[in-house]
Design a protein around this motif. Structure first.
Motif, PDB file in Angstrom:
ATOM      1  N   GLU A  24       0.827  -1.214   0.000  1.00  0.00           N
ATOM      2  CA  GLU A  24       0.000   0.000   0.000  1.00  0.00           C
ATOM      3  C   GLU A  24       0.854   1.254   0.000  1.00  0.00           C
ATOM      4  O   GLU A  24       0.526   2.237  -0.675  1.00  0.00           O
ATOM      5  CB  GLU A  24      -0.936  -0.010   1.215  1.00  0.00           C
ATOM      6  N   THR A  38       2.150   1.780  -3.498  1.00  0.00           N
ATOM      7  CA  THR A  38       1.068   2.274  -4.351  1.00  0.00           C
ATOM      8  C   THR A  38       0.806   3.754  -4.106  1.00  0.00           C
ATOM      9  O   THR A  38       0.650   4.536  -5.050  1.00  0.00           O
ATOM     10  CB  THR A  38      -0.221   1.464  -4.109  1.00  0.00           C
ATOM     11  N   HIS A  39       0.759   4.168  -2.832  1.00  0.00           N
ATOM     12  CA  HIS A  39       0.579   5.586  -2.514  1.00  0.00           C
ATOM     13  C   HIS A  39       1.722   6.427  -3.089  1.00  0.00           C
ATOM     14  O   HIS A  39       1.502   7.513  -3.626  1.00  0.00           O
ATOM     15  CB  HIS A  39       0.501   5.777  -1.002  1.00  0.00           C
ATOM     16  N   LEU A  48       3.641   5.807  -5.705  1.00  0.00           N
ATOM     17  CA  LEU A  48       3.539   5.897  -7.163  1.00  0.00           C
ATOM     18  C   LEU A  48       2.391   6.802  -7.588  1.00  0.00           C
ATOM     19  O   LEU A  48       2.499   7.528  -8.584  1.00  0.00           O
ATOM     20  CB  LEU A  48       3.362   4.500  -7.759  1.00  0.00           C
ATOM     21  N   ARG A  49       1.293   6.774  -6.838  1.00  0.00           N
ATOM     22  CA  ARG A  49       0.192   7.692  -7.155  1.00  0.00           C
ATOM     23  C   ARG A  49       0.614   9.137  -6.961  1.00  0.00           C
ATOM     24  O   ARG A  49       0.289  10.013  -7.771  1.00  0.00           O
ATOM     25  CB  ARG A  49      -1.011   7.375  -6.265  1.00  0.00           C
ATOM     26  N   LYS A 105       2.754  10.089  -9.784  1.00  0.00           N
ATOM     27  CA  LYS A 105       1.948  10.276 -10.998  1.00  0.00           C
ATOM     28  C   LYS A 105       1.287  11.649 -11.022  1.00  0.00           C
ATOM     29  O   LYS A 105       1.117  12.252 -12.077  1.00  0.00           O
ATOM     30  CB  LYS A 105       0.903   9.170 -11.079  1.00  0.00           C
ATOM     31  N   LEU A 132       3.477  -0.953 -10.951  1.00  0.00           N
ATOM     32  CA  LEU A 132       2.811  -0.043 -11.873  1.00  0.00           C
ATOM     33  C   LEU A 132       1.441  -0.580 -12.289  1.00  0.00           C
ATOM     34  O   LEU A 132       0.509   0.192 -12.500  1.00  0.00           O
ATOM     35  CB  LEU A 132       3.680   0.186 -13.113  1.00  0.00           C
ATOM     36  N   LYS A 176      -0.607  -2.249 -10.422  1.00  0.00           N
ATOM     37  CA  LYS A 176      -1.542  -1.958  -9.328  1.00  0.00           C
ATOM     38  C   LYS A 176      -2.025  -0.517  -9.395  1.00  0.00           C
ATOM     39  O   LYS A 176      -3.203  -0.231  -9.175  1.00  0.00           O
ATOM     40  CB  LYS A 176      -0.882  -2.233  -7.980  1.00  0.00           C
ATOM     41  N   VAL A 177      -1.108   0.411  -9.701  1.00  0.00           N
ATOM     42  CA  VAL A 177      -1.483   1.819  -9.819  1.00  0.00           C
ATOM     43  C   VAL A 177      -2.415   2.018 -11.002  1.00  0.00           C
ATOM     44  O   VAL A 177      -3.402   2.742 -10.929  1.00  0.00           O
ATOM     45  CB  VAL A 177      -0.228   2.704  -9.963  1.00  0.00           C
ATOM     46  N   SER A 178      -2.123   1.330 -12.106  1.00  0.00           N
ATOM     47  CA  SER A 178      -2.970   1.436 -13.295  1.00  0.00           C
ATOM     48  C   SER A 178      -4.357   0.879 -13.023  1.00  0.00           C
ATOM     49  O   SER A 178      -5.367   1.473 -13.410  1.00  0.00           O
ATOM     50  CB  SER A 178      -2.316   0.690 -14.459  1.00  0.00           C
ATOM     51  N   SER A 180      -5.895   0.678 -10.118  1.00  0.00           N
ATOM     52  CA  SER A 180      -6.626   1.553  -9.201  1.00  0.00           C
ATOM     53  C   SER A 180      -7.107   2.798  -9.908  1.00  0.00           C
ATOM     54  O   SER A 180      -8.171   3.327  -9.611  1.00  0.00           O
ATOM     55  CB  SER A 180      -5.738   1.935  -8.011  1.00  0.00           C
ATOM     56  N   ALA A 181      -6.332   3.284 -10.901  1.00  0.00           N
ATOM     57  CA  ALA A 181      -6.762   4.459 -11.661  1.00  0.00           C
ATOM     58  C   ALA A 181      -8.001   4.135 -12.484  1.00  0.00           C
ATOM     59  O   ALA A 181      -8.938   4.930 -12.576  1.00  0.00           O
ATOM     60  CB  ALA A 181      -5.627   4.938 -12.564  1.00  0.00           C
TER      61      ALA A 181
END
Length: 270
Positions: free
Chosen positions: A186, A189-190, A192-193, A196, A242, A244-246, A248-249
């Motif tokens: 987590e 992920t935070h 990388l967000r 972004k 990446l 996971k970030v994609s 979630s987006a």
């Protein structure tokens, strides 16, 4: 750039009490590509955007392991960062040989803060044109520190430095309450967000331009702990994060912020 001869060296104050050479070094940090750091109760994470000077060149490194329990992310002049990283490695090695254990993170940060501030006291020296985020663990848990060219150091729960880092800091401020209890995945992920959020509209996070560094802490008793060593993920190793970030987006997360382009006037950390 002319400041009535008050910016010729780093030991002369202007009548307003400013040292312009230190301020210019801070501008070099703002020209570097953005790096983000987050700490929780169990882990500290660093994520960074890498630049390449031109299409034919490789991407320059942004994350550097210092010891098994700590690593750094840089924004600014890479050559200055190498000097500081080598100094930090020597300090960690000397502490381990003397005391038989890892160097406390706060002690390490104070060492480089004193080294940098010393350059503002002696004529003929200049401030280091690089900012650092230092992530590490010791017997008190995970830590994240910011280092500035002036020699000032400060512990953070989450922070970002470099070009367009204010957008990443805005994301971190919105989600600050969630970081302390976040898991390793987590936190990444935070991070990388937040990274972004700082990108211009026509850029994306890819396996080529993204680096992730993680260090962990496992408590084994009242006064003992086990280190999950600092590890840097580059290239295809980043792809799983990446994705996971994609995902979630696509599920409704905020899109990357647009706006003015990153400052590219100075060739810094690339």
């Amino acid at each position: 750039m002319f400041r009535n001869n008050y910016d010729n060296d780093s030991v002369t104050f202007s009548p307003q009490g400013r040292i312009f050479q230190v301020e210019y070094a801070a501008e070099a940090v703002k020209q570097g590509s953005v790096v983000v750091g987050i700490a929780s109760k169990t882990h500290a994470v660093l994520v960074a955007i890498k630049r390449n000077a031109e299409e034919l060149s490789s991407y320059q490194k942004k994350l550097f392991p210092i010891d098994e329990h700590t690593g750094i992310a840089i924004a600014g002049l890479t050559s200055d960062a190498r000097v500081l990283s080598n100094f930090m490695k020597q300090q960690c090695l000397g502490h381990r040989l003397t005391y038989g254990r890892n160097m406390p993170i706060r002690n390490l940060v104070e060492q480089i803060g004193s080294k940098a501030q010393n350059n503002t006291q002696h004529y003929g020296k200049r401030p280091y044109g690089v900012g650092l985020l230092i992530a590490g663990v010791d017997n008190t848990g995970p830590h994240l520190f910011e280092f500035q060219p002036s020699g000032m150091t400060e512990e953070m729960q989450a922070f970002a430095i470099g070009a367009r880092s204010q957008m990443a800091r805005t994301y971190l401020e919105r989600h600050l309450d969630a970081f302390q209890d976040s898991s390793r995945e987590e936190l990444i992920t935070h991070g990388l967000r937040a990274l972004k959020e700082s990108l211009v509209q026509d850029r994306e996070l890819t396996v080529d331009n993204t680096s992730v560094g993680v260090v962990g802490f496992i408590k084994e008793g009242e006064a003992s702990y086990k280190v999950d060593p600092f590890k840097v993920y580059d290239g295809q190793e980043v792809s799983v994060f990446l994705e996971k970030v994609s995902d979630s987006a696509e599920g409704g997360a905020a899109p990357a912020a647009g706006g003015e382009a990153e400052g590219e006037g100075m060739e810094v950390d690339s």
